[in-house]
Write an enzyme that holds these catalytic residues in place. Structure first.
Site, short mmCIF file in Angstrom:
data_model
loop_
_atom_site.label_atom_id
_atom_site.label_comp_id
_atom_site.label_asym_id
_atom_site.label_seq_id
_atom_site.Cartn_x
_atom_site.Cartn_y
_atom_site.Cartn_z
N SER A 48 6.86 13.01 -8.45
CA SER A 48 6.45 12.19 -7.46
C SER A 48 5.40 13.13 -6.77
O SER A 48 5.73 14.02 -6.37
CB SER A 48 7.38 11.69 -6.59
OG SER A 48 7.06 10.98 -5.55
N GLU A 49 3.97 12.44 -6.74
CA GLU A 49 3.02 13.37 -6.21
C GLU A 49 3.12 13.68 -4.74
O GLU A 49 2.37 14.68 -4.29
CB GLU A 49 1.74 12.44 -6.41
CG GLU A 49 1.43 11.45 -5.69
CD GLU A 49 1.75 10.04 -6.49
OE1 GLU A 49 2.56 10.12 -7.41
OE2 GLU A 49 1.08 9.04 -6.37
N ASN A 50 3.92 13.37 -4.01
CA ASN A 50 4.33 13.57 -2.62
C ASN A 50 5.11 14.88 -2.66
O ASN A 50 5.18 15.63 -1.49
CB ASN A 50 5.02 12.44 -1.65
CG ASN A 50 6.21 12.16 -2.37
OD1 ASN A 50 6.25 11.75 -3.48
ND2 ASN A 50 7.10 11.98 -1.46
N GLY A 51 5.77 15.56 -3.90
CA GLY A 51 6.23 17.02 -3.85
C GLY A 51 7.54 16.90 -4.34
O GLY A 51 8.31 17.56 -3.97
N SER A 90 1.50 20.05 -6.45
CA SER A 90 1.70 18.79 -7.07
C SER A 90 0.57 18.36 -7.96
O SER A 90 0.73 17.88 -9.14
CB SER A 90 2.13 17.61 -6.15
OG SER A 90 2.30 16.29 -6.68
#
Lengths: 215, 228
Positions: A48-51, A90
């Site tokens: 998930s690109e938010n980390g 990320s």
């Protein structure tokens, strides 16, 4: 417009593009559904690109943590073996070619594999989020979307009319009507789904299709 | 020892009209809630805000948007924020939409003393218009310049009195890079502990990047409660 049923069909077919051991990024919206159909026989790590590397199932009411969300801002859990990190890290993962498969939604795809999915000038500004980075970083880019627009117009076209997210980046398109591969020789129809014929897909596609469907 | 402010109002006191601010968070997760509220109360305007999103209608940076305190927004995602979309479409708000990874790297580079870098994101799209394109190993890349800010406002789980910070789960997001890229960085922490209480090997943001601290309880509104 796809029905709940056809969204499930698309998600289930997209799941087959994921191999055991893959690291996968699922976009916001329909791509998120793919997570529901990942075979228990596969070990797949969702990024998930938010980390977060290792998205787990949605939480029970007791497990909800407001500091733990996916990129669609839904509350999630972290799976066993998960890791948290900042946004620069990320996207280092993403741009650096470490993600095996990215599944994204689309507004338009061209016959060369151009993708448009972030704005309609004068009408809608969604923002590109992480999509422009993902389409250049992940090893395999799959777009899942409705075959035609709400007005019934083709979304797969010779050229995109909307502002691009990326140029020549899409590898496969999966819709409720079929699966199309983007090749150096153009678009190749590989599969036609139940309820549609090859001719239906040709008629609802705005670009030339080579047909390579196993009967 | 770093300045520990008694109130958010006191912490934002030096922030003036026309300044550039970085504000941490992804959606509503990891936003410095009380510092944002204090900016709304102070009525500071013509701000340039660098943040991945712009809050929602009635919380987070959305409050500054509603009060027309933001002149320019540098972000990657508008999403479902209708007021953000309306102000952007009408031209009331200057918006620089930036791919999320490029935004993160611009901020990282800003804090790390790197003025610019090449990235593939945005090549062949309107994002790359007017920017230098260069080919490396047969592939095109666009030159993107780094970002810094007058003030960075970040949110941590714990801070020690030296200014070392630890974040919670996905509330980390843009906060560490922003902490480094602010000329002055104010960290709003859920808890401030004595120096020595945090394990050195597990510090996310070393104290050198932080100038001021505020301890504040967080409401932590949930945008999309999803349960199984």
């Amino acid at each position: 417009m796809t029905t709940a049923n056809s969204r499930e069909l698309i998600a289930r077919r997209a799941e087959k593009e994921i191999a055991n051991g893959d690291y996968v990024n699922l976009g916001i919206g329909m791509p998120t559904l793919v997570a529901n159909y990942i075979s228990p026989d596969k070990t797949v790590v969702l990024q998930s690109e938010n980390g977060l590397l290792g998205i787990g199932p949605f939480p029970t009411e007791d497990e909800v943590d407001p500091d733990l969300i996916n990129a669609g801002k839904e509350t999630v859990t972290a799976s066993i073996g998960a890791a948290y990190f900042d946004s620069a890290e990320s996207f280092a993962m993403i741009r650096g070619g470490h993600i095996d498969v990215a599944i994204l939604g689309g507004m338009e795809v061209s016959e060369k594999g151009d993708l448009a999915n972030w704005m309609i000038p004068g009408k809608v500004i969604k923002g590109m989020g992480g999509a422009m980075d993902l389409v250049h970083g992940a090893k395999k880019i799959i777009v899942i979307m409705d075959h035609v627009s709400k007005k019934g117009e083709p979304k797969i076209k010779k050229q995109c009319d909307l502002p691009l997210t990326g140029k020549q980046v899409v590898n496969k398109i999966i819709t409720e009507r079929g699966l199309i591969e983007v090749t150096p020789d153009g678009l190749v129809l590989k599969e036609v789904f139940e309820g549609y014929t090859v001719q239906d897909v040709i008629d609802s596609t705005g670009a030339d299709l080579k047909i390579d469907v196993n009967a | 020892m770093k300045t520990i402010y008694k109130s958010a109002q006191e912490a934002v006191e030096p922030i003036q009209d026309g300044m550039t601010l970085m504000v941490g968070g992804f959606g509503l997760v990891g936003i410095p809630e009380q510092l944002i509220l204090a900016l709304v109360e102070k009525g500071v305007k013509d701000l340039t805000i660098i943040s991945n999103n712009c809050g929602i209608d009635d919380w987070g940076l959305g409050l500054l948007l509603k009060e027309k305190q933001i002149k320019k927004m540098i972000a990657s995602y508008v999403g479902e924020n209708k007021e953000f979309e309306r102000q952007a479409l009408s031209g009331e708000l200057e918006v620089e939409l930036t791919p999320q990874g490029t935004l993160a790297e611009k901020i990282r580079a800003g804090g790390a003393g790197i003025p610019a870098f090449f990235t593939p994101a945005g090549v062949g799209t309107e994002i790359a218009e007017g920017k230098e394109i260069r080919v490396f190993n047969g592939k095109e890349y666009v030159l993107e310049e780094s970002l810094t800010a007058d003030f960075s406002l970040v949110r941590a789980l714990k801070a020690d009195t030296f200014g070392n910070l630890v974040y919670n789960k996905t509330a980390m997001n843009f906060n560490p890079m922003m902490a480094a890229a602010g000329n002055v960085t104010l960290a709003e922490a859920e808890e401030i502990v004595e120096v020595g209480q945090l394990e050195p090997g597990f510090i996310h943001t070393p104290s050198i990047y932080v100038q001021g601290l505020l301890q504040a309880e967080q409401e932590k509104r949930i945008e999309r409660l999803t349960t199984r």
